[in-house]
Design a protein around this motif. Structure first.
Motif, mmCIF file in Angstrom:
data_model
loop_
_atom_site.group_PDB
_atom_site.id
_atom_site.type_symbol
_atom_site.label_atom_id
_atom_site.label_comp_id
_atom_site.label_asym_id
_atom_site.label_seq_id
_atom_site.Cartn_x
_atom_site.Cartn_y
_atom_site.Cartn_z
ATOM 1 N N THR A 1 0.828 -1.206 0.000
ATOM 2 C CA THR A 1 0.000 0.000 0.000
ATOM 3 C C THR A 1 0.860 1.252 0.000
ATOM 4 O OG1 THR A 1 -1.756 -1.180 1.170
ATOM 5 C CG2 THR A 1 -1.805 1.220 1.291
ATOM 6 N N GLY A 2 1.916 1.255 0.813
ATOM 7 C CA GLY A 2 2.826 2.394 0.857
ATOM 8 C C GLY A 2 3.544 2.614 -0.457
ATOM 9 N N ALA A 3 3.974 1.529 -1.088
ATOM 10 C CA ALA A 3 4.667 1.645 -2.374
ATOM 11 C C ALA A 3 3.733 2.193 -3.445
ATOM 12 C CB ALA A 3 5.212 0.280 -2.788
ATOM 13 N N VAL A 4 2.526 1.696 -3.491
ATOM 14 C CA VAL A 4 1.548 2.171 -4.472
ATOM 15 C C VAL A 4 1.219 3.644 -4.222
ATOM 16 C CG1 VAL A 4 -0.873 1.922 -5.183
ATOM 17 C CG2 VAL A 4 0.589 -0.096 -4.995
ATOM 18 N N ALA A 5 1.131 4.027 -2.953
ATOM 19 C CA ALA A 5 0.832 5.430 -2.616
ATOM 20 C C ALA A 5 1.938 6.370 -3.078
ATOM 21 C CB ALA A 5 0.614 5.572 -1.107
ATOM 22 N N THR A 6 3.149 5.857 -3.223
ATOM 23 C CA THR A 6 4.260 6.680 -3.710
ATOM 24 C C THR A 6 4.518 6.431 -5.197
ATOM 25 O OG1 THR A 6 5.909 5.062 -2.996
ATOM 26 C CG2 THR A 6 5.350 6.822 -1.438
ATOM 27 N N ASP B 1 -7.870 -7.200 2.469
ATOM 28 C CA ASP B 1 -8.584 -5.989 2.030
ATOM 29 C C ASP B 1 -7.605 -4.913 1.558
ATOM 30 O OD1 ASP B 1 -11.051 -7.134 2.666
ATOM 31 O OD2 ASP B 1 -11.046 -6.289 4.693
ATOM 32 N N MET B 2 -6.516 -4.733 2.305
ATOM 33 C CA MET B 2 -5.514 -3.732 1.918
ATOM 34 C C MET B 2 -4.862 -4.095 0.584
ATOM 35 S SD MET B 2 -3.525 -2.480 5.321
ATOM 36 C CE MET B 2 -3.591 -3.921 6.347
ATOM 37 N N LEU B 3 -4.551 -5.363 0.417
ATOM 38 C CA LEU B 3 -3.906 -5.809 -0.812
ATOM 39 C C LEU B 3 -4.850 -5.678 -2.016
ATOM 40 C CD1 LEU B 3 -1.053 -6.722 -1.260
ATOM 41 C CD2 LEU B 3 -1.790 -9.076 -0.994
ATOM 42 N N LYS B 4 -6.123 -6.002 -1.816
ATOM 43 C CA LYS B 4 -7.102 -5.848 -2.897
ATOM 44 C C LYS B 4 -7.218 -4.386 -3.322
ATOM 45 C CE LYS B 4 -11.114 -7.672 -3.030
ATOM 46 N NZ LYS B 4 -12.433 -8.245 -2.763
ATOM 47 N N LYS B 5 -7.232 -3.499 -2.342
ATOM 48 C CA LYS B 5 -7.335 -2.065 -2.636
ATOM 49 C C LYS B 5 -6.088 -1.586 -3.402
ATOM 50 C CE LYS B 5 -9.241 1.845 -0.287
ATOM 51 N NZ LYS B 5 -9.586 2.436 0.992
ATOM 52 N N ALA B 6 -4.920 -2.012 -2.970
ATOM 53 C CA ALA B 6 -3.680 -1.641 -3.658
ATOM 54 C C ALA B 6 -3.668 -2.220 -5.069
ATOM 55 C CB ALA B 6 -2.470 -2.115 -2.869
ATOM 56 N N ALA C 1 -6.166 -2.840 -6.958
ATOM 57 C CA ALA C 1 -7.153 -2.144 -7.793
ATOM 58 C C ALA C 1 -6.563 -0.919 -8.500
ATOM 59 C CB ALA C 1 -8.362 -1.744 -6.945
ATOM 60 N N THR C 2 -5.412 -0.443 -8.040
ATOM 61 C CA THR C 2 -4.763 0.701 -8.686
ATOM 62 C C THR C 2 -4.125 0.314 -10.021
ATOM 63 O OG1 THR C 2 -2.591 0.338 -7.662
ATOM 64 C CG2 THR C 2 -4.185 1.712 -6.425
ATOM 65 N N GLY C 3 -3.950 -0.977 -10.241
ATOM 66 C CA GLY C 3 -3.297 -1.440 -11.456
ATOM 67 C C GLY C 3 -1.778 -1.462 -11.347
ATOM 68 N N LYS C 4 -1.252 -1.150 -10.175
ATOM 69 C CA LYS C 4 0.199 -1.094 -9.976
ATOM 70 C C LYS C 4 0.756 -2.332 -9.283
ATOM 71 C CE LYS C 4 0.596 3.911 -9.871
ATOM 72 N NZ LYS C 4 1.379 4.001 -11.092
ATOM 73 N N VAL C 5 -0.102 -3.317 -9.016
ATOM 74 C CA VAL C 5 0.324 -4.508 -8.275
ATOM 75 C C VAL C 5 0.014 -5.769 -9.083
ATOM 76 C CG1 VAL C 5 0.019 -5.848 -6.144
ATOM 77 C CG2 VAL C 5 -0.136 -3.343 -6.070
ATOM 78 N N THR C 6 1.009 -6.619 -9.224
ATOM 79 C CA THR C 6 0.792 -7.949 -9.799
ATOM 80 C C THR C 6 1.212 -8.985 -8.768
ATOM 81 O OG1 THR C 6 2.983 -8.001 -10.829
ATOM 82 C CG2 THR C 6 1.165 -7.204 -12.186
ATOM 83 N N ILE D 1 -7.120 -12.933 -6.750
ATOM 84 C CA ILE D 1 -6.162 -11.833 -6.589
ATOM 85 C C ILE D 1 -4.803 -12.210 -7.188
ATOM 86 C CG2 ILE D 1 -5.253 -12.446 -4.295
ATOM 87 C CD1 ILE D 1 -5.477 -9.445 -3.581
ATOM 88 N N VAL D 2 -4.540 -13.526 -7.311
ATOM 89 C CA VAL D 2 -3.290 -14.012 -7.905
ATOM 90 C C VAL D 2 -3.460 -13.987 -9.425
ATOM 91 C CG1 VAL D 2 -1.679 -15.947 -8.091
ATOM 92 C CG2 VAL D 2 -2.806 -15.456 -5.904
ATOM 93 N N ASP D 3 -2.544 -13.288 -10.090
ATOM 94 C CA ASP D 3 -2.654 -13.101 -11.535
ATOM 95 C C ASP D 3 -2.265 -14.322 -12.348
ATOM 96 O OD1 ASP D 3 -3.429 -10.252 -11.585
ATOM 97 O OD2 ASP D 3 -1.477 -9.977 -10.618
ATOM 98 N N GLU D 4 -1.160 -14.956 -11.987
ATOM 99 C CA GLU D 4 -0.677 -16.064 -12.798
ATOM 100 C C GLU D 4 0.314 -16.921 -12.024
ATOM 101 O OE1 GLU D 4 1.658 -14.712 -16.204
ATOM 102 O OE2 GLU D 4 2.202 -12.899 -15.107
#
Length: 132
Positions: A18-23, A76-81, A83-88, A109-112
């Motif tokens: 979450t912190g990384a995505v926020a930055t 919940d925090m990981l799902k929200k992060a 949703a930004t499109g910055k997390v795989t 939530i796991v992409d591949e």
């Protein structure tokens, strides 16, 4: 790399993500062994496992969740992060093979599922690499 599937490690993973995505950073999470098991469909919302080193935290975390009307879970925090499109989130194919876990067993939530070479290539080019 996420090695552990216990809440005492999953919560910091979610907070760091979450912190990384926020930055405005992109985050790639690679799930291996016990970390992989924490992302199974039946575990993501019901997992209450803590490492034995942190047994004393269990009552504190549960009390905190009650006091704050459901303090956000790691999931919940990981799902929200995410949703930004910055997390795989990628699962290790070798860990899947060894544990008998398939992509269908994992939460959406796991992409591949990918090989270790993908993780090594991404880690070698990243600004920060963490092993949790």
């Amino acid at each position: 790399m996420m090695w552990s599937g216990t809440v005492d490690k999953l919560l910091p993973l979610a907070i760091l993500t979450t912190g990384a995505v926020a930055t405005d950073m992109e985050v790639s999470i690679f799930l291996s062994f016990y970390g992989l098991l924490g992302f199974k469909k039946e575990m993501v919302k019901s997992n209450q496992k803590f490492s034995k080193d942190f047994d004393e935290l269990v009552p504190l975390v549960k009390d905190r969740q009650k006091l704050t009307n459901g303090y956000a879970t790691w999931y919940d925090m990981l799902k929200k992060a995410k949703a930004t499109g910055k997390v795989t989130i990628k699962a290790c194919s070798s860990a899947c093979d060894l544990t008998g876990v398939t992509k269908d067993d994992l939460d959406p939530i796991v992409d591949e599922v990918v090989g270790i070479g993908i993780y090594i290539a991404e880690a070698s080019e990243s600004q920060i690499t963490l092993f949790i």
